[in-house]
Scaffold this active site. Structure first.
Site, mmCIF file in Angstrom:
data_model
loop_
_atom_site.group_PDB
_atom_site.id
_atom_site.type_symbol
_atom_site.label_atom_id
_atom_site.label_comp_id
_atom_site.label_asym_id
_atom_site.label_seq_id
_atom_site.Cartn_x
_atom_site.Cartn_y
_atom_site.Cartn_z
ATOM 1 N N ARG A 1 1.402 -1.262 -0.069
ATOM 2 C CA ARG A 1 -0.218 -0.118 -0.375
ATOM 3 C C ARG A 1 0.590 1.249 0.112
ATOM 4 N NH1 ARG A 1 -3.404 -2.745 3.236
ATOM 5 N NH2 ARG A 1 -2.121 -3.983 3.171
ATOM 6 N N THR A 2 1.888 1.305 0.062
ATOM 7 C CA THR A 2 2.967 2.450 0.471
ATOM 8 C C THR A 2 3.037 2.770 -0.691
ATOM 9 O OG1 THR A 2 3.140 2.424 2.845
ATOM 10 C CG2 THR A 2 4.629 4.133 2.193
ATOM 11 N N LYS B 1 23.725 -6.512 -6.570
ATOM 12 C CA LYS B 1 24.904 -7.189 -6.786
ATOM 13 C C LYS B 1 26.250 -6.452 -6.161
ATOM 14 C CE LYS B 1 23.066 -6.585 -11.589
ATOM 15 N NZ LYS B 1 22.673 -5.526 -12.588
ATOM 16 N N ARG C 1 11.903 3.550 1.075
ATOM 17 C CA ARG C 1 12.110 2.445 2.223
ATOM 18 C C ARG C 1 13.304 1.927 2.624
ATOM 19 N NH1 ARG C 1 6.392 -1.009 3.296
ATOM 20 N NH2 ARG C 1 5.602 1.204 4.399
ATOM 21 N N HIS D 1 7.620 6.044 10.567
ATOM 22 C CA HIS D 1 6.568 6.057 9.274
ATOM 23 C C HIS D 1 6.889 7.487 9.391
ATOM 24 C CE1 HIS D 1 5.091 4.478 6.082
ATOM 25 N NE2 HIS D 1 4.476 3.121 6.499
#
Ligand code: ASP
Length: 320
Positions: free
Chosen positions: A58-59, A86, A108, A136
């Site tokens: 959702r975010t 990598k 995030r 958050h």
């Protein structure tokens, strides 16, 4: 409008007036989002990059939609496709993206503090979409908007935050925001899921759910963050549901008009009863999702204004 921040890294850095500014502007974006034509041009010509080093449904969708509705060019970079796999470092990735001249970077990351570090290396506005157990901020702002619309205010309320407090950035950002807005905060959960020294934060701590919910206006449930647990924090999910899962019986101890919240994703039957989560007379979980888009539009709009002003001042300075 009062909003001085250059980045949105956490609620910790926001003054109460800045929080109110975000909520007031977000209210206007709720109206826009309910129209058939949901288009604005406040970010026209700007580039937004969403960098998600941790999974999100959702975010990420919410930030993407918010940017598109404001007219930005939006690019999603998920870690699975990136060079991070990598072995490229966070800073290398940031510098590479920085060279593409984004205006807004939404990040995030699983490590607390990673987003702050990144913000110090790039010259665009950075929005924290969740860093480890730290913050958050847009979640706390969308929760505040949901509460303000349901209760008519975001002050002088009794808010119970329940469950896995120790691992939750949602709990932390909400605690800071609700504290700044002068609410009474109760934390409810087993002692194993309560951060050490939490009693010093001016909150009330309960391990008995029914006692903790007594007289609450808002009941905020949290997901059990199993991915952040490295040992046995709860005896079993069944036992946890029995003691801390929100059902109609436990909710009857809160105020009769108390609202039920959850940031998602939900573990139905673990921290919340599925029927209660879907009960539109008590649950505002869907409203939270709706408010999320509007709040993210407001945050990006305000940061973009500050960015334009800063760049304008720089150009004026160079001309002198
Ligand atoms: N979606 C929220 C977060 O990213 C809550 C959760 O995952 O439980 O923190």
């Amino acid at each position: 409008m009062t909003f001085r921040a250059r980045h949105l890294l956490g609620i910790e850095h926001l003054a109460p007036l800045e929080i109110t500014t975000v909520l007031d502007l977000a209210d206007r974006y709720v109206d826009l989002n309910r129209r058939t034509v949901k288009q604005s041009d406040v970010l026209a010509g700007m580039t937004q990059i969403n960098m998600f080093f941790e999974n999100s449904t959702r975010t990420q969708a919410s930030f993407e939609l918010a940017g598109k509705r404001l007219g930005a060019d939006v690019m999603n970079m998920s870690v699975a496709q990136s060079s991070v796999k990598k072995g490229e470092t966070l800073i290398d990735t940031a510098m590479t993206l920085n060279a593409m001249h984004p205006d807004l970077l939404v990040v995030r990351h699983g490590a607390s503090g990673a987003v702050n570090l990144l913000a110090s290396k790039v010259n665009c506005a950075v929005l924290n979409a969740g860093d480890g157990r730290h913050e958050h901020p847009t979640q706390a702002l969308l929760d505040a908007l949901t509460i303000r619309r349901a209760k008519g205010r975001i002050q002088r309320l009794t808010v119970a935050i329940c469950g896995d407090i120790a691992h939750s950035r949602v709990a932390r950002s909400n605690l800071i925001l609700l504290g700044k807005m002068e609410n009474r905060i109760r934390l409810i959960g087993p002692p194993t899921l309560m951060p050490a020294g939490i009693g010093e934060f001016g909150v009330e701590v309960y391990d008995d759910m029914k006692k903790g919910l007594e007289g609450a206006d808002v009941v905020m449930m949290l997901r059990l963050q199993k991915e952040r647990m490295d040992g046995g924090f709860i005896p079993s999910e069944r036992e946890y549901y029995h003691r801390y899962g929100l059902d109609a019986d436990k909710l009857s101890h809160a105020k009769p008009d108390a609202i039920v919240m959850h940031p998602g994703p939900m573990n139905r039957g673990v921290e919340i009863d599925g029927d209660l989560a879907d009960d539109i007379n008590r649950s505002v979980i869907q409203d939270q999702v709706e408010m999320g888009v509007a709040v993210r539009m407001a945050c990006m709009d305000l940061l973009a204004r500050n960015l334009r002003a800063e760049r304008g001042r720089k150009i004026a300075g160079e001309m002198v």
